[in-house]
Design a protein around this motif. Structure first.
Motif: not given
Length: 668
Positions: A161-165, A167-179, A185-194
């Motif tokens: 699930t963490t891997e899937a999450r 991947d999802l974050i990366e996919q959305v980040a590619d499509l949405d500049d604000e995200f 910025g804040e969560f580049s080290e650890n996506f879990d804290l997003l």
């Protein structure tokens, strides 16, 4: 409908209104079958978002493509739901892959299934890293528990699930500049804290921009996965406030609605479904139909609940209403509160147009885009059980046509038969069944009678004399005329007079001659079909004084028939121009089939992955083509037909046709 229960398919779209966690949801269930394309088209026209339902074992099917293209055309944000996860052969991975491959969409996996086929027991929420398990005993799916995934008990699942999450974050980040800025910025080290809320807001924006589609899964039979789907609808699909329609600024809060469907109710009369874009509707209020330029009164206002309806005192923008009492409103009509309100909106639109230097008709700008009605592709004749019941059949067809604009009814002027034109065999079969059940008429469907025409190939002269004595009056007419073929296409005969005849021809006699010519050309010598592409020149006409005009007509008519019999005759058959849209893989069987149908191919174009075959096929060969084409192409091809012109049949086909016809006449 009774037919829907029997066949287990949706035929008519049904609407239902319900509340979910503080949101009002207006849901329309549309058919999936290609014969009922119009139902999908007219519902998509008034919806803000859509849920595309897939069979998890089949993935993207032929009809999915058609409906998906329609949603693309109307620019509708959508969510995908992989249904039947508990069916043997269900594969989440395969279905997602087919969405990516065939629909060219970017799937965002918001859930992962727990087990597939018979082992399916629940889903994992990728966004919040929780698992949802349904109770086996629960039949309606209300009983389920939501637990966070723990390192202790679900180590493997948590990792997946963490891997899937991520991947999802990366996919959305590619499509949405604000995200993307937030992630880098804040969560580049650890996506879990997003935070979950930030991810959900970004998925919402991406869905509205239609750059990707969220994918969820479940099994509708036992309502497994339906609650999270409803949450996703309220979270990711647009609310009416997020849809900015250009025309709303001109109405300034006044009523603006679109009628998108009409149903006939035995007790209440026509029920009109409307999507309200601004303002509100109340019962007993007058409304103005811009398309029909007429004012009507809404007697009652209902909220749709499938086949049950609840009466309500008023309804506001963003909702779907069912109105009773509108007699003239049809599918695709724009509704305003009054004529003055519509004119005020038109003036505002005009001022806006002047600012932007746009010149178009003010009424056109006010009219919401109606519903595109597809052209019929299947034709057959329909007859009542007896001539006395023809008016009942006409009334039934009139009501059904108002309900379903993709059904067209024509009266064939050549054969006098009523011709039904529909979207396919199933469509016509359902109409036939409905006439029987709802209107109590046992009708007969017959194959389409092809309207042939006839012409001649050489010049012929003929003379005829009619000599009759009726009572004490002698009627004597002698006619000499010439019939010859002409190059230009003309349905009616071209009539010319030799100078010697036209000098002193009285008007009454001229009318009588022309009547005689027209009546003779209605029935040709070969099949009794109308004659076309001929010119008739009158060379001499001798009329005994006191001869009646009827006798002149009769003599001219007889003389033409004599001439036509002497000439070389030719049968003309109706030729349809045909355009088939087919995937490249299926091109050769389609071309082979067209060759068997005496078709000629003009050109083959390429449009994305599809091939467009453009050509001509005789109408006589197109019977049942829709079914054959679907069989050949696994339902993925579509085609459009229209009458092009009449063309000469080759001698071999003509001989076969005449042999068939004379065989029939001998039997009769």
């Amino acid at each position: 409908m009774a037919q829907e229960r029997e066949r287990g398919i949706t035929i008519q779209s049904a609407a239902v209104t319900f509340d979910w966690k503080g949101y009002r949801v207006n849901l329309i269930d549309t058919p999936g079958h290609v014969d009922f394309t119009l139902e999908v088209e007219r519902c998509l026209r008034v919806l803000d978002g859509a849920v595309a339902v897939f069979d998890a074992s089949a993935g993207v099917e032929a009809q999915t493509l058609t409906v998906w293209r329609q949603a693309d055309k109307h620019k509708i944000p959508r969510i995908c739901f992989l249904n039947k996860m508990d069916k043997t052969g269900a594969s989440f991975k395969y279905a997602v892959e087919s969405i990516r491959e065939k629909l060219k969409a970017k799937p965002l996996l918001l859930q992962l299934p727990l087990g597939e086929g018979k082992a399916f027991r629940g889903v994992v929420d990728v966004v919040s890293k929780e698992k949802l398990l349904w109770n086996h005993q629960s039949e309606d799916g209300k009983d389920f528990e939501r637990k966070p995934l723990l390192e202790m008990s679900d180590a493997e699942l948590l990792k997946e699930t963490t891997e899937a999450r991520n991947d999802l974050i990366e996919q959305v980040a590619d499509l949405d500049d604000e995200f993307a800025d937030l992630v880098l910025g804040e969560f580049s080290e650890n996506f879990d804290l997003l935070p979950t809320e930030k991810l959900q807001a970004a998925i919402h924006r991406v869905t509205l921009a239609q750059t990707a589609v969220p994918v969820l899964c479940g099994s509708a039979l036992k309502n497994k996965g339906v609650q999270p789907l409803l949450d996703a609808i309220t979270m990711y699909l647009p609310s009416p406030e997020e849809c900015n329609y250009e025309f709303l600024q001109w109405y300034k809060g006044d009523l603006c609605a679109l009628a998108f469907k009409v149903l006939h109710d035995k007790q209440r009369g026509p029920l009109v479904f409307m999507r309200i874009y601004s303002g509100m509707i109340k019962p007993q209020s007058a409304i103005y139909n811009i398309n029909g330029n007429c004012t009507e009164r809404v007697s009652r206002l209902l909220l749709p609940f499938a086949d049950q309806h609840i009466e309500i005192p008023s309804l506001t923008a963003g909702n779907i209403a069912l109105t009773v009492g509108l007699k003239h409103t049809a599918t695709g009509d724009t509704i305003a509160s009054s004529k003055s309100s519509a004119l005020a909106a038109a003036r505002r639109a005009e001022r806006e147009g002047e600012k932007k230097h746009r010149q178009n008709n003010e009424a056109e700008r006010l009219l919401l885009a109606g519903v595109e009605i597809p052209e019929p592709v299947f034709f057959c004749t329909i007859e009542p059980p007896s001539v006395g019941r023809q008016p009942e059949l006409d009334y039934a067809l009139k009501c059904l046509q108002r309900e379903d604009p993709s059904l067209k009814v024509k009266l064939d002027p050549d054969s006098g038969q009523t011709v039904l034109c529909g979207m396919g065999e199933l469509h016509i079969e359902i109409i036939h069944d409905r006439i029987k059940r709802e209107y109590g008429l046992e009708t007969y469907l017959g194959p389409l009678q092809v309207a042939y025409r006839e012409t001649i190939l050489n010049e012929v002269r003929a003379t005829d004399t009619l000599d009759r004595t009726l009572g004490d009056k002698r009627h004597l007419v002698t006619v000499e005329l010439e019939v010859k073929p002409i190059e230009t296409s003309s349905v009616t005969p071209v009539i010319k007079y030799a100078p010697s005849v036209s000098e002193d021809l009285p008007k009454v006699s001229q009318e009588a001659i022309e009547n005689g010519i027209h009546s003779a050309c209605l029935q040709g010598p070969l099949l009794g079909s109308p004659i076309q592409d001929v010119a008739i020149t009158l060379h001499s006409l001798i009329i005994h004084p006191g001869t009646s005009t009827t006798m002149i007509s009769a003599c001219v008519s007889r003389c033409i028939q004599k001439a036509l019999k002497k000439a070389d005759k030719q049968v003309l058959e109706p030729l349809m121009s045909l355009e088939v849209t087919v995937m490249g893989d299926y091109l050769s069987p389609v071309l082979a089939d067209l060759a068997q149908r005496r078709g000629t191919i003009q050109e083959i174009q390429t449009r994305q992955e599809n091939k467009i075959v453009i050509g001509f096929v005789p109408l006589a060969e197109i019977m049942g083509y829709s079914t054959v084409l679907r069989t050949l192409t696994s339902g993925s091809a579509t085609f459009a037909l229209e009458l092009c012109n009449y063309q000469a049949m080759n001698p071999q086909d003509q001989a076969t046709l005449l042999g068939r016809r004379s065989g029939l006449n001998q039997m009769l």
